[in-house]
Scaffold this motif. Structure first.
Motif, PDB file in Angstrom:
ATOM      1  N   SER A  82       0.839  -1.196   0.000  1.00  0.00           N
ATOM      2  CA  SER A  82       0.000   0.000   0.000  1.00  0.00           C
ATOM      3  C   SER A  82       0.868   1.238   0.000  1.00  0.00           C
ATOM      4  CB  SER A  82      -0.909  -0.001   1.237  1.00  0.00           C
ATOM      5  OG  SER A  82      -1.598   1.204   1.368  1.00  0.00           O
ATOM      6  N   GLY A  83       0.268   2.329  -0.468  1.00  0.00           N
ATOM      7  CA  GLY A  83       0.959   3.613  -0.355  1.00  0.00           C
ATOM      8  C   GLY A  83       1.045   4.053   1.088  1.00  0.00           C
ATOM      9  N   ALA A  84       0.145   3.519   1.931  1.00  0.00           N
ATOM     10  CA  ALA A  84       0.183   3.823   3.364  1.00  0.00           C
ATOM     11  C   ALA A  84       1.027   2.767   4.065  1.00  0.00           C
ATOM     12  CB  ALA A  84      -1.224   3.840   3.941  1.00  0.00           C
ATOM     13  N   ALA A  85       1.941   3.183   4.872  1.00  0.00           N
ATOM     14  CA  ALA A  85       2.882   2.259   5.502  1.00  0.00           C
ATOM     15  C   ALA A  85       2.174   1.217   6.357  1.00  0.00           C
ATOM     16  CB  ALA A  85       3.876   3.041   6.358  1.00  0.00           C
ATOM     17  N   ALA A  86       0.979   1.544   6.870  1.00  0.00           N
ATOM     18  CA  ALA A  86       0.289   0.635   7.775  1.00  0.00           C
ATOM     19  C   ALA A  86      -0.071  -0.685   7.097  1.00  0.00           C
ATOM     20  CB  ALA A  86      -0.970   1.300   8.320  1.00  0.00           C
ATOM     21  N   PHE A  87      -0.302  -0.659   5.787  1.00  0.00           N
ATOM     22  CA  PHE A  87      -0.718  -1.883   5.101  1.00  0.00           C
ATOM     23  C   PHE A  87       0.355  -2.421   4.146  1.00  0.00           C
ATOM     24  CE2 PHE A  87      -4.875  -0.429   6.495  1.00  0.00           C
ATOM     25  CZ  PHE A  87      -5.443  -1.623   6.917  1.00  0.00           C
ATOM     26  N   ASP A  88       1.552  -1.878   4.224  1.00  0.00           N
ATOM     27  CA  ASP A  88       2.653  -2.418   3.426  1.00  0.00           C
ATOM     28  C   ASP A  88       3.372  -3.447   4.294  1.00  0.00           C
ATOM     29  OD1 ASP A  88       4.442  -2.847   1.437  1.00  0.00           O
ATOM     30  OD2 ASP A  88       5.515  -0.952   1.666  1.00  0.00           O
ATOM     31  N   THR A  89       2.714  -4.606   4.494  1.00  0.00           N
ATOM     32  CA  THR A  89       3.188  -5.553   5.498  1.00  0.00           C
ATOM     33  C   THR A  89       2.651  -6.949   5.203  1.00  0.00           C
ATOM     34  OG1 THR A  89       3.290  -5.964   7.887  1.00  0.00           O
ATOM     35  CG2 THR A  89       1.228  -5.086   7.016  1.00  0.00           C
ATOM     36  N   ASP A  90       2.808  -7.860   6.166  1.00  0.00           N
ATOM     37  CA  ASP A  90       2.244  -9.215   6.061  1.00  0.00           C
ATOM     38  C   ASP A  90       1.802  -9.673   7.432  1.00  0.00           C
ATOM     39  OD1 ASP A  90       4.474 -10.750   7.436  1.00  0.00           O
ATOM     40  OD2 ASP A  90       5.591  -9.875   5.767  1.00  0.00           O
ATOM     41  N   ASP A  91       0.931 -10.695   7.459  1.00  0.00           N
ATOM     42  CA  ASP A  91       0.438 -11.216   8.724  1.00  0.00           C
ATOM     43  C   ASP A  91      -0.018 -12.661   8.523  1.00  0.00           C
ATOM     44  OD1 ASP A  91      -0.097 -11.214  11.406  1.00  0.00           O
ATOM     45  OD2 ASP A  91      -2.073 -10.282  11.206  1.00  0.00           O
ATOM     46  N   THR A  92      -0.169 -13.382   9.641  1.00  0.00           N
ATOM     47  CA  THR A  92      -0.551 -14.790   9.621  1.00  0.00           C
ATOM     48  C   THR A  92      -1.955 -14.962  10.194  1.00  0.00           C
ATOM     49  OG1 THR A  92       1.744 -15.484   9.893  1.00  0.00           O
ATOM     50  CG2 THR A  92       0.052 -17.102  10.411  1.00  0.00           C
ATOM     51  N   GLY A  93      -2.755 -15.803   9.546  1.00  0.00           N
ATOM     52  CA  GLY A  93      -4.099 -16.110  10.006  1.00  0.00           C
ATOM     53  C   GLY A  93      -4.415 -17.578   9.786  1.00  0.00           C
TER      54      GLY A  93
ATOM     55  N   GLN B 265      -9.213 -15.979   7.487  1.00  0.00           N
ATOM     56  CA  GLN B 265      -9.468 -14.942   8.475  1.00  0.00           C
ATOM     57  C   GLN B 265      -8.138 -14.418   9.018  1.00  0.00           C
ATOM     58  OE1 GLN B 265     -12.072 -16.675  11.457  1.00  0.00           O
ATOM     59  NE2 GLN B 265     -13.900 -15.945  10.383  1.00  0.00           N
ATOM     60  N   PHE B 266      -7.986 -13.102   8.940  1.00  0.00           N
ATOM     61  CA  PHE B 266      -6.813 -12.429   9.487  1.00  0.00           C
ATOM     62  C   PHE B 266      -7.328 -11.381  10.478  1.00  0.00           C
ATOM     63  CE2 PHE B 266      -5.794 -13.857   5.221  1.00  0.00           C
ATOM     64  CZ  PHE B 266      -4.609 -14.552   5.417  1.00  0.00           C
ATOM     65  N   GLU B 267      -7.253 -11.712  11.750  1.00  0.00           N
ATOM     66  CA  GLU B 267      -7.743 -10.804  12.777  1.00  0.00           C
ATOM     67  C   GLU B 267      -6.618  -9.881  13.240  1.00  0.00           C
ATOM     68  OE1 GLU B 267      -9.407 -13.130  15.890  1.00  0.00           O
ATOM     69  OE2 GLU B 267     -11.084 -13.888  14.674  1.00  0.00           O
ATOM     70  N   ASP B 268      -6.986  -8.593  13.424  1.00  0.00           N
ATOM     71  CA  ASP B 268      -6.017  -7.583  13.872  1.00  0.00           C
ATOM     72  C   ASP B 268      -4.755  -7.658  13.001  1.00  0.00           C
ATOM     73  OD1 ASP B 268      -4.810  -5.571  15.329  1.00  0.00           O
ATOM     74  OD2 ASP B 268      -4.174  -6.899  16.960  1.00  0.00           O
TER      75      ASP B 268
ATOM     76  N   ILE C 269      -9.438  -8.782   8.379  1.00  0.00           N
ATOM     77  CA  ILE C 269      -9.607  -9.010   6.939  1.00  0.00           C
ATOM     78  C   ILE C 269     -10.013 -10.465   6.712  1.00  0.00           C
ATOM     79  CG2 ILE C 269      -8.497  -9.036   4.679  1.00  0.00           C
ATOM     80  CD1 ILE C 269      -6.578  -6.911   5.663  1.00  0.00           C
ATOM     81  N   ASP C 270     -11.080 -10.651   5.961  1.00  0.00           N
ATOM     82  CA  ASP C 270     -11.492 -11.986   5.511  1.00  0.00           C
ATOM     83  C   ASP C 270     -11.217 -12.099   4.018  1.00  0.00           C
ATOM     84  OD1 ASP C 270     -12.396 -12.521   8.057  1.00  0.00           O
ATOM     85  OD2 ASP C 270     -14.473 -11.990   7.598  1.00  0.00           O
ATOM     86  N   ALA C 271     -10.894 -13.297   3.584  1.00  0.00           N
ATOM     87  CA  ALA C 271     -10.626 -13.528   2.160  1.00  0.00           C
ATOM     88  C   ALA C 271     -11.228 -14.867   1.748  1.00  0.00           C
ATOM     89  CB  ALA C 271      -9.132 -13.525   1.871  1.00  0.00           C
ATOM     90  N   THR C 272     -11.927 -14.864   0.623  1.00  0.00           N
ATOM     91  CA  THR C 272     -12.494 -16.091   0.057  1.00  0.00           C
ATOM     92  C   THR C 272     -11.842 -16.358  -1.286  1.00  0.00           C
ATOM     93  OG1 THR C 272     -14.627 -15.642   1.116  1.00  0.00           O
ATOM     94  CG2 THR C 272     -14.600 -17.265  -0.658  1.00  0.00           C
ATOM     95  N   THR C 273     -11.392 -17.594  -1.492  1.00  0.00           N
ATOM     96  CA  THR C 273     -10.765 -17.962  -2.762  1.00  0.00           C
ATOM     97  C   THR C 273     -11.409 -19.221  -3.320  1.00  0.00           C
ATOM     98  OG1 THR C 273      -9.029 -19.291  -1.695  1.00  0.00           O
ATOM     99  CG2 THR C 273      -8.554 -16.960  -2.066  1.00  0.00           C
ATOM    100  N   ALA C 274     -11.490 -19.292  -4.633  1.00  0.00           N
ATOM    101  CA  ALA C 274     -11.981 -20.490  -5.335  1.00  0.00           C
ATOM    102  C   ALA C 274     -11.042 -20.745  -6.502  1.00  0.00           C
ATOM    103  CB  ALA C 274     -13.409 -20.283  -5.828  1.00  0.00           C
ATOM    104  N   THR C 275     -10.495 -21.944  -6.572  1.00  0.00           N
ATOM    105  CA  THR C 275      -9.503 -22.249  -7.597  1.00  0.00           C
ATOM    106  C   THR C 275      -9.787 -23.580  -8.289  1.00  0.00           C
ATOM    107  OG1 THR C 275      -8.064 -23.283  -5.929  1.00  0.00           O
ATOM    108  CG2 THR C 275      -7.652 -20.971  -6.452  1.00  0.00           C
ATOM    109  N   ALA C 276      -9.361 -23.649  -9.549  1.00  0.00           N
ATOM    110  CA  ALA C 276      -9.295 -24.911 -10.280  1.00  0.00           C
ATOM    111  C   ALA C 276      -7.846 -25.372 -10.244  1.00  0.00           C
ATOM    112  CB  ALA C 276      -9.764 -24.717 -11.719  1.00  0.00           C
ATOM    113  N   ARG C 277      -7.653 -26.692 -10.042  1.00  0.00           N
ATOM    114  CA  ARG C 277      -6.311 -27.220  -9.804  1.00  0.00           C
ATOM    115  C   ARG C 277      -5.983 -28.362 -10.762  1.00  0.00           C
ATOM    116  NH1 ARG C 277      -4.580 -27.140  -4.123  1.00  0.00           N
ATOM    117  NH2 ARG C 277      -4.290 -29.386  -4.305  1.00  0.00           N
TER     118      ARG C 277
END
Length: 209
Positions: free
Chosen positions: A149-160, A185-188, A196-204
């Motif tokens: 992100s252009g904002a430093a707060a979201f130029d990062t990574d986290d574990t969920g 689910q990525f809390e805090d 942040i919640d994320a939903t993914t659907a993939t063909a493999r």
């Protein structure tokens, strides 16, 4: 005269006897030959169904779609995702267990908030049911999201964490295809107070070694 009559009578009796003797000598009255006893044929065994053996290492790629959901975002951004996976399965008979690692790059970005999800990496546990050529399964584990992100707060990574379902179909001993839906689910997120919640659907597509 009597002599002549006797000769005629004798001849009349001798003729049928001669014919009868000829027929007997020619086999006309031969004893019938018994028909051969039929040999019993064993019935064809009924094929017994057995499941496929899913045991082994595998690797492949995936292509799909993802969407983010967060109160910190101005919209629910979505987009393409693509990646690779590798793992090992062990077939216990009716049940199949295993582990997998995978990573997806994404094209998911909230342009208004100037936040993009660059990638998601996962360590998975898989438990499936051996249904022959089909393998339905559940999966879950740890996910790491990387954002920029252009904002430093979201130029990062986290574990969920994440959980989901999937299914695979065996095309051959070495090739299988499938699909998977995961909920993350990525809390805090990285201590920012943002969930942040994320939903993914993939063909493999996977290749077994």
């Amino acid at each position: 005269m009597k002599t002549t009559f006797k000769l005629v009578r004798t001849s009349m009796l001798a003729a049928p006897l001669a014919v009868f003797a000829g027929m007997a000598s020619a086999g006309g009255l031969a004893e019938p030959v018994p028909a051969p006893t039929p040999v019993p044929v064993a019935p064809t065994p009924v094929p017994v169904f057995s499941g496929s053996d899913w045991t082994g290492f595998y690797a492949g790629g995936q292509l799909g779609y993802g969407q983010l959901d967060s109160d910190a975002l101005t919209e629910d951004p979505d987009g393409l995702l693509y990646g690779a996976h590798a793992g090992y399965l062990y077939d216990l008979g009716s049940w199949v267990i295993g582990g997998e690692i995978d990573i997806d790059g994404t094209e998911i970005e909230d342009e208004t908030a100037d936040v993009a999800l660059d990638s998601v990496a996962r360590a998975k546990l898989r438990v499936g049911y051996d249904a022959g050529s089909w393998l339905p399964y559940v999966t879950g584990g740890i996910a790491q999201a990387n954002t920029s992100s252009g904002a430093a707060a979201f130029d990062t990574d986290d574990t969920g964490g994440f959980a989901g379902i999937g299914v695979e179909y065996r095309l051959s001993d070495s090739l299988r295809v499938g699909g998977e839906i995961l909920q993350h689910q990525f809390e805090d997120f990285d201590g920012t107070g943002v969930d942040i919640d994320a939903t993914t659907a993939t063909a493999r597509v996977s290749f077994q070694f």
